[in-house]
Scaffold this active site. Structure first.
Site, PDB file in Angstrom:
ATOM      1  N   CYS A  76       0.843  -1.196   0.000  1.00  0.00           N
ATOM      2  CA  CYS A  76       0.000   0.000   0.000  1.00  0.00           C
ATOM      3  C   CYS A  76       0.884   1.254   0.000  1.00  0.00           C
ATOM      4  O   CYS A  76       1.640   1.464  -0.936  1.00  0.00           O
ATOM      5  CB  CYS A  76      -0.982  -0.041   1.160  1.00  0.00           C
ATOM      6  N   HIS A 176      -3.851  -4.677  -0.413  1.00  0.00           N
ATOM      7  CA  HIS A 176      -3.446  -5.299   0.854  1.00  0.00           C
ATOM      8  C   HIS A 176      -3.498  -6.829   0.713  1.00  0.00           C
ATOM      9  O   HIS A 176      -4.567  -7.415   0.875  1.00  0.00           O
ATOM     10  CB  HIS A 176      -4.371  -4.857   1.989  1.00  0.00           C
ATOM     11  N   GLU A 178      -2.530  -8.980   2.758  1.00  0.00           N
ATOM     12  CA  GLU A 178      -2.896  -9.545   4.058  1.00  0.00           C
ATOM     13  C   GLU A 178      -4.398  -9.500   4.311  1.00  0.00           C
ATOM     14  O   GLU A 178      -4.898 -10.145   5.235  1.00  0.00           O
ATOM     15  CB  GLU A 178      -2.126  -8.835   5.180  1.00  0.00           C
TER      16      GLU A 178
END
Length: 197
Positions: A76, A176, A178
């Site tokens: 990001c 992202h 994750e």
């Protein structure tokens, strides 16, 4: 061993937990001198680019990141900070990946770009193995890296932008991973497995 660089501008835990789910326990580091002891590193980031760059400089990270010769990936804002310049605050960045970061021209769409979106024009690279254009990842951003030779994967929201970039041992993901479910987990595993040529 994977280092997560803690600049105070990111949600460290979500990145750490994502790697732990893959059976890897990263170590959060707060001192630039620690970086050289790790096989690979993550530079996460959220917030304003100018503030984040000031923290990197004040913390002595700029030189440590520039001298690092193993895989290092920004996520990001961390991806944007690896580029040459950002229009967010009009500041020079780390310059590890060619290209500039500009405000997304979204037209009638809502800004920031937030939510699940497709990827396009995927180039072969160890980081993109197993990725195809039917899959979606989770974005939260209003600025983006313009498309250039470092672009491995494109995204589109109002206009096209770089979703994944790489140059030498440096890489970045605008979304992202994750927070991108199985697709994100696969991409993080690709980063774990990435061997420099």
């Amino acid at each position: 061993m994977i280092a997560i660089i803690n600049t105070g501008c990111a949600n460290i835990n979500s990145v750490r937990f994502a790697f732990e789910r893959l059976g890897v326990t990263p170590e959060v580091i707060t001192e630039p001198a620690q970086l050289r002891h790790f096989e690979r590193a993550i530079l996460p980031g959220v917030g304003h680019a100018k503030v984040a760059m000031e923290r990197l400089k004040q913390g002595g990270w700029q030189q440590a990141i520039a001298e690092y010769q193993r895989p290092l990936m920004g996520i990001c804002l961390g991806m944007q900070l690896l580029c040459e310049h950002t229009n967010e605050g009009d500041v020079p960045c780390l310059g590890m990946i060619p290209g500039n970061v500009e405000l997304l021209e979204v037209g009638d769409l809502t800004s920031p770009h937030m939510g699940w979106n497709n990827l396009a024009k995927i180039k072969p690279h160890p980081l993109t193995q197993g990725l195809d254009e039917t899959q979606q990842v989770y974005f939260v951003h209003s600025y983006a890296h313009t498309i250039n030779n470092a672009t491995l994967v494109e995204g589109e929201y109002g206009n096209k932008f770089s979703a994944i970039v790489a140059k030498d041992n440096y890489a970045g993901m605008q979304f992202h991973p994750e927070r991108s479910a199985k697709v994100g987990a696969k991409l993080l595993q690709n980063f774990i497995d990435w061997q420099l040529a």
